[in-house]
Design an enzyme around this catalytic site. Sequence first.
Site, PDB file in Angstrom:
ATOM      1  N   GLY A  60     -16.260  48.877   0.932  1.00  0.00           N
ATOM      2  CA  GLY A  60     -15.644  48.197  -0.248  1.00  0.00           C
ATOM      3  C   GLY A  60     -14.220  48.935  -0.544  1.00  0.00           C
ATOM      4  N   GLY A 112     -19.422  49.052   3.193  1.00  0.00           N
ATOM      5  CA  GLY A 112     -19.784  47.591   2.961  1.00  0.00           C
ATOM      6  C   GLY A 112     -19.985  46.766   4.023  1.00  0.00           C
ATOM      7  CD  GLU A 135     -21.505  54.189   2.367  1.00  0.00           C
ATOM      8  OE1 GLU A 135     -20.799  53.151   2.213  1.00  0.00           O
ATOM      9  OE2 GLU A 135     -21.759  54.743   3.095  1.00  0.00           O
ATOM     10  CG  ASP A 143     -24.179  51.742  -0.916  1.00  0.00           C
ATOM     11  OD1 ASP A 143     -23.659  51.687   0.504  1.00  0.00           O
ATOM     12  OD2 ASP A 143     -23.252  51.201  -1.552  1.00  0.00           O
TER      13      ASP A 143
END
Length: 211
Positions: A60, A112, A135, A143
């Site tokens: 991301g 992501g 992360e 995630d």
Amino acid sequence: LVRLETSGGLAKLTLCRPKKLNSLSLPMIRELRERYAELRTSGSRCVLLGGEGRALCAGGDVAEVREGVLAGNRAPADFFYEEYALDYDIATLQEREGVMQIALWDGIVMGGGVGLSVHSPIRIATEKTLFAMPETLIGLFPDVGMTWRLSRLPGGVHMGLFLGLTGQRIGAADCLTAGLATHYCPSERLPQVEDSLRSLGQERLGDLGAV
């Protein structure tokens, strides 16, 4: 931000933000959802997911999310909500639409970018693959569906725990050993993979066994 090409049942979806290592922004996520929706009407049975430059997707766009947090607007919440919805749509693409995704890990695949690709039935690593779920290094959890995936790796739960807890970066050999990647192909031979897929014909492109 995203380029979609379709021909004879085979689609190519390319992330086009190479200067940012194809990192996901909210506009990019929304455009991706539109492009995936177009697969339904294009007659595509198989989609190749790749990225321009040195990465499939490096994760991301943290800078964009940070700006939203500092400004106190809805952008960060919208980003994660829409990203996770997109990941779910991709993970269930074959089940819902009969379209099989093949992810080309020809470079950096992190965060992501893992969410966009790791739930694909076929994940091809190359000598350029650099995979990580970093992360935990910024205080977040793994995630994009990765708590599920890491706990079920063919290489064993110990590998999933290690990758999830440390954010360790790994290459193609370790991706294959862990079961994250399903296949290996030298980067220079990826065009031959595309040619071989086209030779299957539209009807067989959605058949995992044939592919």
